[in-house]
Scaffold this motif. Structure first.
Motif, mmCIF file in Angstrom:
data_model
loop_
_atom_site.group_PDB
_atom_site.id
_atom_site.type_symbol
_atom_site.label_atom_id
_atom_site.label_comp_id
_atom_site.label_asym_id
_atom_site.label_seq_id
_atom_site.Cartn_x
_atom_site.Cartn_y
_atom_site.Cartn_z
ATOM 1 N N ASP A 43 0.845 -1.192 0.000
ATOM 2 C CA ASP A 43 0.000 0.000 0.000
ATOM 3 C C ASP A 43 0.886 1.250 0.000
ATOM 4 N N LYS A 44 0.989 1.877 -1.156
ATOM 5 C CA LYS A 44 1.904 3.020 -1.294
ATOM 6 C C LYS A 44 1.468 4.215 -0.443
ATOM 7 N N ASP A 45 0.163 4.488 -0.407
ATOM 8 C CA ASP A 45 -0.327 5.629 0.374
ATOM 9 C C ASP A 45 -0.059 5.444 1.868
ATOM 10 N N ALA A 46 -0.347 4.238 2.364
ATOM 11 C CA ALA A 46 -0.117 3.955 3.786
ATOM 12 C C ALA A 46 1.379 4.010 4.103
ATOM 13 N N ALA A 48 3.669 5.773 2.517
ATOM 14 C CA ALA A 48 4.113 7.167 2.470
ATOM 15 C C ALA A 48 3.697 7.903 3.743
ATOM 16 N N ALA A 49 2.482 7.633 4.212
ATOM 17 C CA ALA A 49 2.010 8.276 5.443
ATOM 18 C C ALA A 49 2.826 7.817 6.645
ATOM 19 N N LYS A 52 6.200 9.447 6.528
ATOM 20 C CA LYS A 52 6.102 10.867 6.902
ATOM 21 C C LYS A 52 6.018 11.024 8.419
ATOM 22 N N SER A 80 12.574 5.653 2.000
ATOM 23 C CA SER A 80 11.866 6.498 1.030
ATOM 24 C C SER A 80 12.054 5.965 -0.388
ATOM 25 N N LYS A 84 9.015 4.795 -2.711
ATOM 26 C CA LYS A 84 8.908 5.381 -4.051
ATOM 27 C C LYS A 84 8.765 4.308 -5.130
#
Length: 87
Positions: A43-46, A48-49, A52, A80, A84
């Motif tokens: 899960d790219k969104d999770a 990335a969050a 962060k 990262s 990516k």
């Protein structure tokens, strides 16, 4: 064993600092584990969050003397790049 009053005090202080640093290191590792799990799930969104959220924790560990600056930078960089590369 500490004999002088000063060395006894230093031993007590070292014990407290060790406990604080251990808790801090554990907290940072939890953030890193969350990033790893998100990457593993794909899960790219999770991911990335989670990354962060982990970045400031890692750098706070640097300012508090738990991690070396380059170690934290290397971890952030590698995570990262992996986030990516996700789909």
């Amino acid at each position: 064993m500490a004999n002088s009053p000063q060395s006894q005090k230093r031993a007590r202080q070292a014990e407290r600092r060790t406990a604080v640093n251990k808790a801090r290191r554990s907290r940072i590792r939890t953030y890193l584990r969350k990033v790893e799990e998100a990457i593993a799930s794909g899960d790219k969104d999770a991911a990335a969050a989670a990354l962060k959220a982990a970045q400031p924790e890692l750098m706070r560990g640097v300012t508090k003397g738990v991690f070396h600056k380059n170690t934290a930078s290397r971890k952030i960089s590698r995570l990262s790049s992996r986030v990516k590369s996700l789909g």
